[in-house]
Design an enzyme around this catalytic site. Structure first.
Site, short mmCIF file in Angstrom:
data_model
loop_
_atom_site.label_atom_id
_atom_site.label_comp_id
_atom_site.label_asym_id
_atom_site.label_seq_id
_atom_site.Cartn_x
_atom_site.Cartn_y
_atom_site.Cartn_z
N GLU A 110 0.81 -1.21 0.00
CA GLU A 110 0.00 0.00 0.00
C GLU A 110 0.84 1.26 0.00
O GLU A 110 1.95 1.27 0.51
CB GLU A 110 -0.82 0.05 1.28
CG GLU A 110 -2.12 -0.62 1.15
CD GLU A 110 -2.97 -0.29 2.37
OE1 GLU A 110 -4.09 -0.78 2.39
OE2 GLU A 110 -2.53 0.45 3.25
N CYS A 123 2.86 8.10 2.41
CA CYS A 123 3.38 7.03 3.25
C CYS A 123 3.75 5.85 2.35
O CYS A 123 2.90 5.31 1.63
CB CYS A 123 2.30 6.63 4.24
SG CYS A 123 2.73 5.24 5.29
N CYS A 130 7.19 -8.49 6.67
CA CYS A 130 8.22 -7.97 7.58
C CYS A 130 8.85 -9.15 8.30
O CYS A 130 8.16 -10.13 8.61
CB CYS A 130 7.58 -7.01 8.59
SG CYS A 130 8.76 -6.14 9.63
N CYS A 134 6.12 -7.72 15.64
CA CYS A 134 5.46 -6.91 16.68
C CYS A 134 4.00 -7.38 16.75
O CYS A 134 3.28 -7.35 15.75
CB CYS A 134 5.54 -5.44 16.32
SG CYS A 134 7.23 -4.91 15.93
N CYS A 137 0.91 -5.37 15.38
CA CYS A 137 0.98 -4.88 13.99
C CYS A 137 0.52 -5.97 13.04
O CYS A 137 0.98 -7.11 13.12
CB CYS A 137 2.41 -4.46 13.67
SG CYS A 137 2.69 -4.11 11.93
N GLY A 207 6.61 -3.01 6.24
CA GLY A 207 8.01 -3.40 6.27
C GLY A 207 8.89 -2.56 7.17
O GLY A 207 8.49 -1.51 7.67
N GLU A 208 10.10 -3.07 7.39
CA GLU A 208 11.09 -2.36 8.21
C GLU A 208 12.13 -1.78 7.25
O GLU A 208 12.97 -2.51 6.71
CB GLU A 208 11.73 -3.36 9.19
CG GLU A 208 12.96 -2.87 9.91
CD GLU A 208 12.81 -1.50 10.58
OE1 GLU A 208 11.94 -1.32 11.43
OE2 GLU A 208 13.60 -0.59 10.22
N SER A 239 10.88 5.50 9.46
CA SER A 239 10.41 4.95 10.74
C SER A 239 11.03 3.58 10.95
O SER A 239 10.98 2.72 10.07
CB SER A 239 8.88 4.83 10.72
OG SER A 239 8.43 4.21 11.92
N SER A 261 10.02 3.63 16.70
CA SER A 261 8.84 3.01 17.31
C SER A 261 9.20 2.53 18.70
O SER A 261 9.66 1.41 18.88
CB SER A 261 8.39 1.84 16.44
OG SER A 261 7.99 2.31 15.18
N CYS A 381 -1.86 3.48 7.34
CA CYS A 381 -0.48 3.04 7.16
C CYS A 381 -0.24 1.92 8.16
O CYS A 381 -0.99 1.73 9.09
CB CYS A 381 0.49 4.14 7.50
SG CYS A 381 0.64 5.40 6.28
N1 SAH Z 1 8.64 -1.11 10.54
C1 SAH Z 1 8.71 0.26 10.84
C2 SAH Z 1 7.85 1.12 9.94
C3 SAH Z 1 6.48 0.63 9.57
S1 SAH Z 1 5.26 0.62 10.83
C4 SAH Z 1 8.41 0.51 12.29
O1 SAH Z 1 7.99 -0.42 12.98
O2 SAH Z 1 8.65 1.63 12.75
C5 SAH Z 1 4.93 2.37 11.11
C6 SAH Z 1 4.39 2.66 12.50
O3 SAH Z 1 3.08 2.12 12.63
C7 SAH Z 1 5.22 2.04 13.63
O4 SAH Z 1 5.39 2.96 14.68
C8 SAH Z 1 4.35 0.89 14.06
O5 SAH Z 1 4.65 0.47 15.36
C9 SAH Z 1 2.97 1.48 13.90
N2 SAH Z 1 1.89 0.49 13.85
C10 SAH Z 1 1.91 -0.74 13.33
N3 SAH Z 1 0.71 -1.33 13.47
C11 SAH Z 1 -0.10 -0.44 14.08
C12 SAH Z 1 -1.46 -0.48 14.50
N4 SAH Z 1 -2.23 -1.54 14.30
N5 SAH Z 1 -1.96 0.63 15.08
C13 SAH Z 1 -1.20 1.73 15.27
N6 SAH Z 1 0.09 1.80 14.91
C14 SAH Z 1 0.64 0.73 14.32
FE1 SF4 Z 2 7.02 -4.29 13.70
FE2 SF4 Z 2 7.14 -2.27 11.90
FE3 SF4 Z 2 7.45 -4.83 11.10
FE4 SF4 Z 2 5.06 -3.98 11.92
S1 SF4 Z 2 6.16 -3.27 10.10
S2 SF4 Z 2 6.08 -5.94 12.48
S3 SF4 Z 2 5.62 -2.53 13.51
S4 SF4 Z 2 8.80 -3.68 12.49
#
Ligand code: SAH
Ligand code: SF4
Length: 406
Positions: A110, A123, A130, A134, A137, A207-208, A239, A261, A381
């Site tokens: 997306e 975004c 990924c 987490c 997520c 993704g990271e 991020s 994060s 996002c």
């Molecule tokens: N992987 C990276 C970037 C992508 S996620 C990271 O983890 O930072 C972007 C942001 O969205 C991160 O802060 C993540 O923790 C947050 N995020 C992921 N899933 C979410 C959810 N269901 N609700 C709110 N924030 C979320």
């Molecule tokens: Fe964690 Fe970011 Fe990967 Fe989601 S996209 S699993 S928040 S590292």
């Protein structure tokens, strides 16, 4: 399962090649050495300033060379599988990326555009899935299928500019349309009235980004290039969940703004919410943040903090949070948790978010959580949604909180 590779088509796209790689590509098809540098400059201009979608539009390039280029390359962007437009201008594109083999299933990521009064934020996704897990997520429930190429990362911006009519000067010809797409506005006639619509980039989709380092770095080089997409590094935010060695590398090799994060103030809790914490605990993470180059009051690190009911949202957590980041030029983004089917988490109550944000505010940090603008909501996002699903007001709020990184 091994990672899939990106296999370029017989006629590869020039989008996403660095200037050096473009020079090599021209050498490879026999463009005389004395001409190559000038041709790279011309092609770059047509691609990234004017948004050309075909070589025939490159009127400053000789007809003969245009034909030669067309026989070997394309200017293709990723395919748009679906587009959703909200009444307030928020847009979401579901993009289709090829699988490793022609007969293998394609993948979807997306890209979301969020307009605001003083900016427009796009975004971007960096990976299909990924490697990290987490638990709050949605992307974390999907395995990593493959990394996006630099071209696929830059391509997301190209598509957004195509669809928003956000190219500078007169657009050579309409961008490609599909049966599911309405015609885009001509360039310069988008809602910005001459002002650029996409002013900020956040790497906060799927993704990271720091685990796809080279492609992200190479893509952002083109994004920030003055003669390229021209979005300055101060307006690009990466991020990360906290890949400490690559934060250091990003400081040296990319130089974009950083969002981290954090989500928890103790290692015990963060080990669960962001399992990468077991490898790079909070102390090491904050040390990497403190050493991030160029930090000042005007250039702060954003700490993202997802509000999870009864998990990390007590006022003691809020006080510990501001204490933790005290010596770092920082912003704090409170993100209302965006629930997805099957999740074991819930979003904090709105009153609790407000109380939490008051503690953060009293410590001198602007409180970025705002109320949503409307109920006609289409984008999020940080988690993949199916094309037809509509988002709730809370999802929209999560999205906006994430985008507020200026
Ligand atoms: N992987 C990276 C970037 C992508 S996620 C990271 O983890 O930072 C972007 C942001 O969205 C991160 O802060 C993540 O923790 C947050 N995020 C992921 N899933 C979410 C959810 N269901 N609700 C709110 N924030 C979320
Ligand atoms: Fe964690 Fe970011 Fe990967 Fe989601 S996209 S699993 S928040 S590292």
């Amino acid at each position: 399962m091994p990672l899939e590779r990106y296999v370029p088509p017989a006629r590869p796209s020039l989008i996403g090649l660095s200037r050096a790689a473009l020079l090599d590509a021209l050498a490879g098809i026999g463009v005389p050495e004395g001409q190559r540098k000038m041709r790279v400059k011309q092609i770059w201009h047509w691609l990234y300033l004017r948004g050309a979608t075909g070589f025939d539009q490159m009127t400053s390039v000789s007809k003969e060379l245009r034909g030669l280029l067309d026989r070997h390359f394309t200017l293709a962007r990723p395919d748009i599988a679906a587009e959703q437009v909200s009444v307030d201008g928020t847009r979401k594109w579901l993009l289709r990326l090829p699988g490793e083999r022609p007969d293998a299933p394609s993948h979807e990521v997306e890209c979301v555009y969020i307009p605001d009064d003083d900016r427009g934020t796009l975004c971007l996704s960096s990976q299909v899935g990924c490697t990290l897990t987490c638990p709050f997520c949605h992307t974390g429930t999907q395995r990593l299928v493959r990394n996006l190429t630099a071209g696929e990362i830059v391509g997301q911006i190209m598509i957004a500019r195509d669809r928003l009519g956000d190219w500078s000067g007169s657009h050579p010809s309409p961008a490609p349309q599909g049966p599911h797409l309405s015609p885009p506005p001509p360039a310069g006639e988008g809602k910005g009235g001459g002002r650029r619509l996409i002013t900020n980039i956040v790497m906060m989709g799927m993704g990271e980004p720091l685990y796809n380092f080279e492609a992200v770095r190479d893509a952002l080089e083109i994004v920030a290039d003055n003669e390229g997409l021209g979005i300055s590094k101060r307006r690009i935010t990466l991020s990360t969940s906290g890949v400490v060695p690559n934060i250091v590398r990003a400081g040296a090799e990319i130089g974009a703004m950083l969002a981290v994060s954090l989500h928890a103030v103790t290692d015990k809790l963060r080990d669960t919410l962001v399992p990468l914490n077991r490898k790079y605990p909070i102390r090491d993470l904050l040390e990497a943040c403190r050493s991030y180059p160029g930090l000042s009051n005007a250039r702060r690190i954003t700490f993202e903090y997802v509000m999870l009911k009864d998990i990390n949202d007590s006022l003691a957590d809020a006080r510990a949070l501001v204490k933790l980041v005290r010596n770092i030029p920082a912003k704090i983004n409170l993100i209302p948790f965006n629930p997805w089917p099957g999740t074991r988490y819930a979003c904090s109550d709105w009153e609790q978010i407000e109380k939490f944000s008051e503690v953060v505010f009293a410590a001198g940090y602007a409180s970025p959580v705002r109320t949503p603008r409307g109920r006609d909501i289409l984008a999020a996002c940080g988690q993949l949604k199916s094309a037809s699903e509509k988002l709730s007001a809370r999802e929209r709020l999560a999205l906006r909180a994430m985008a507020m990184t200026d």
